[in-house]
Scaffold this active site. Structure first.
Site, mmCIF file in Angstrom:
data_model
loop_
_atom_site.group_PDB
_atom_site.id
_atom_site.type_symbol
_atom_site.label_atom_id
_atom_site.label_comp_id
_atom_site.label_asym_id
_atom_site.label_seq_id
_atom_site.Cartn_x
_atom_site.Cartn_y
_atom_site.Cartn_z
ATOM 1 N N LYS A 52 0.840 -1.204 0.000
ATOM 2 C CA LYS A 52 0.000 0.000 0.000
ATOM 3 C C LYS A 52 0.872 1.249 0.000
ATOM 4 O O LYS A 52 0.628 2.203 -0.756
ATOM 5 C CB LYS A 52 -0.937 -0.016 1.222
ATOM 6 C CG LYS A 52 -2.072 -1.041 1.098
ATOM 7 C CD LYS A 52 -2.798 -1.308 2.417
ATOM 8 C CE LYS A 52 -3.888 -2.377 2.232
ATOM 9 N NZ LYS A 52 -4.571 -2.769 3.480
ATOM 10 N N GLN A 96 -4.391 -1.325 9.678
ATOM 11 C CA GLN A 96 -4.389 -2.690 9.146
ATOM 12 C C GLN A 96 -4.916 -3.660 10.198
ATOM 13 O O GLN A 96 -4.492 -3.648 11.353
ATOM 14 C CB GLN A 96 -2.969 -3.083 8.706
ATOM 15 C CG GLN A 96 -2.878 -4.417 8.000
ATOM 16 C CD GLN A 96 -3.579 -4.434 6.639
ATOM 17 O OE1 GLN A 96 -3.703 -3.421 5.976
ATOM 18 N NE2 GLN A 96 -4.064 -5.595 6.226
ATOM 19 N N ASP A 119 -11.000 3.044 4.429
ATOM 20 C CA ASP A 119 -11.407 1.635 4.412
ATOM 21 C C ASP A 119 -12.930 1.489 4.416
ATOM 22 O O ASP A 119 -13.459 0.392 4.220
ATOM 23 C CB ASP A 119 -10.858 0.913 5.661
ATOM 24 C CG ASP A 119 -9.627 0.076 5.351
ATOM 25 O OD1 ASP A 119 -9.547 -0.452 4.228
ATOM 26 O OD2 ASP A 119 -8.774 -0.063 6.239
#
Ligand code: GUN
Length: 304
Positions: A52, A96, A119
């Site tokens: 990412k 994460q 997200d």
């Protein structure tokens, strides 16, 4: 012959578009920025986060990788997220998952500013998605819609069956498909006669996390299969069940002692009109959509 949908090529096209948009924003003095928070040393998480951050660099986004110690407390993580909410050069915050068990994940995700929630995990964004209002949506579901759209697969009026009801994939992809006027059914581990439901699907999304659960007799011939599963198999018996006679897989399984299979049995793909392979289908889209969401968040926050 079933058409394999090339997720890597679609992801590359989206990333190229994002890079163009980043250039346009640079001309206006705006550089979208992503903060990635990685706790602990889970190999898959480390690999995803590295990828990412690297993609941010490739597309011209600013990024900041923050790696608190594995012993971090909920309170320390809350303070970290609060500081990222306040930092103007940060447009997107990615925590994460999974987090170590001492951290209250739900409380932490609720702390992320909905405006920076790239997200799409915050209840405010989940609620907006559910209400059919513009919102940051989870990346994998958004990627699935991109694959369908860019492959010329109609959604409106189609029967879509989603197998799996997770907050990250199943529920949001069902909402995105519904918002696009599909007739949507969500199935899960308690669904009776799963095959009878999946056989109705024009678009079948498998996101339940069980290797090869969807077998050929559960698929309507000509359907579009979207396989979201990433399951590592190490047993020879499992390998034989899924890949017997596949020379390429046999070679890599012999070399590595493992291989990846989706939630759909590879023989079921053969019945499809089109399908996303594993690997190389849905997977590559997730990072592309994260980049796209970060740019979108940067623009929304500035009223652009
Ligand atoms: N862990 C597995 N998938 C994801 C994801 O899409 N986002 C985050 N933040 N963590 C994950």
């Amino acid at each position: 012959m079933a058409r394999a949908l090339d997720g890597a090529a679609i992801a590359a096209a989206i990333k190229a578009e994002v890079a163009e948009e980043v250039k346009r924003l640079a001309a206006r003095g705006v550089r979208p920025g992503l903060a990635a928070v990685l706790v602990g040393h889970i190999p898959a998480s480390e690999m995803y986060v590295r990828s990412k951050v690297q993609t941010c660099g490739e597309l011209g986004l600013y990024s900041d990788l923050i790696a608190p110690p594995e012993t971090v407390t909920t309170e320390e993580m809350m303070d970290l997220v609060a500081s990222l909410n306040d930092r103007d050069e940060i447009d997107g915050i990615l925590v994460q998952l999974p987090l170590p068990k001492q951290v209250d994940t739900k409380a932490l995700l609720d702390r992320v500013s909905p405006a920076k929630d790239v997200d799409g995990f915050h209840p405010v964004n989940a609620g907006k998605l559910q209400a059919g209002r513009p919102a940051l949506a989870p990346c994998t579901p958004e990627g699935i819609i991109e694959i369908l759209d860019r492959s010329g697969i109609a959604i409106e009026g189609q029967r879509a069956v989603v197998v799996g009801r997770s907050d990250i994939v199943g529920k949001p992809v069902a909402m995105l498909l519904l918002n696009r006027h599909a007739t949507v059914t969500i199935c899960h581990s308690k669904t009776r006669d799963l095959g009878a439901v999946t056989r109705e699907a024009d678009i079948l999304v498998a996101a339940i996390g069980r290797a090869g659960l969807i077998t050929p007799e559960m698929v309507k011939p000509g359907a579009t299969i979207v396989d979201v599963g990433i399951n590592r198999i190490t047993e020879q018996a499992d390998f034989d069940r899924f890949f017997a006679g596949n020379a390429k897989r046999t070679e890599s399984f012999a070399k590595r002692g493992s291989t990846i299979v989706g939630d759909v049995h590879p023989r079921a793909y053969e019945l499809a009109g089109a399908y996303t392979p594993v690997p190389g289908g849905v997977g590559p889209l997730t990072i592309a959509m994260l980049m796209s969401n970060t740019v979108r968040a940067a623009k929304m926050r500035r009223g652009l």
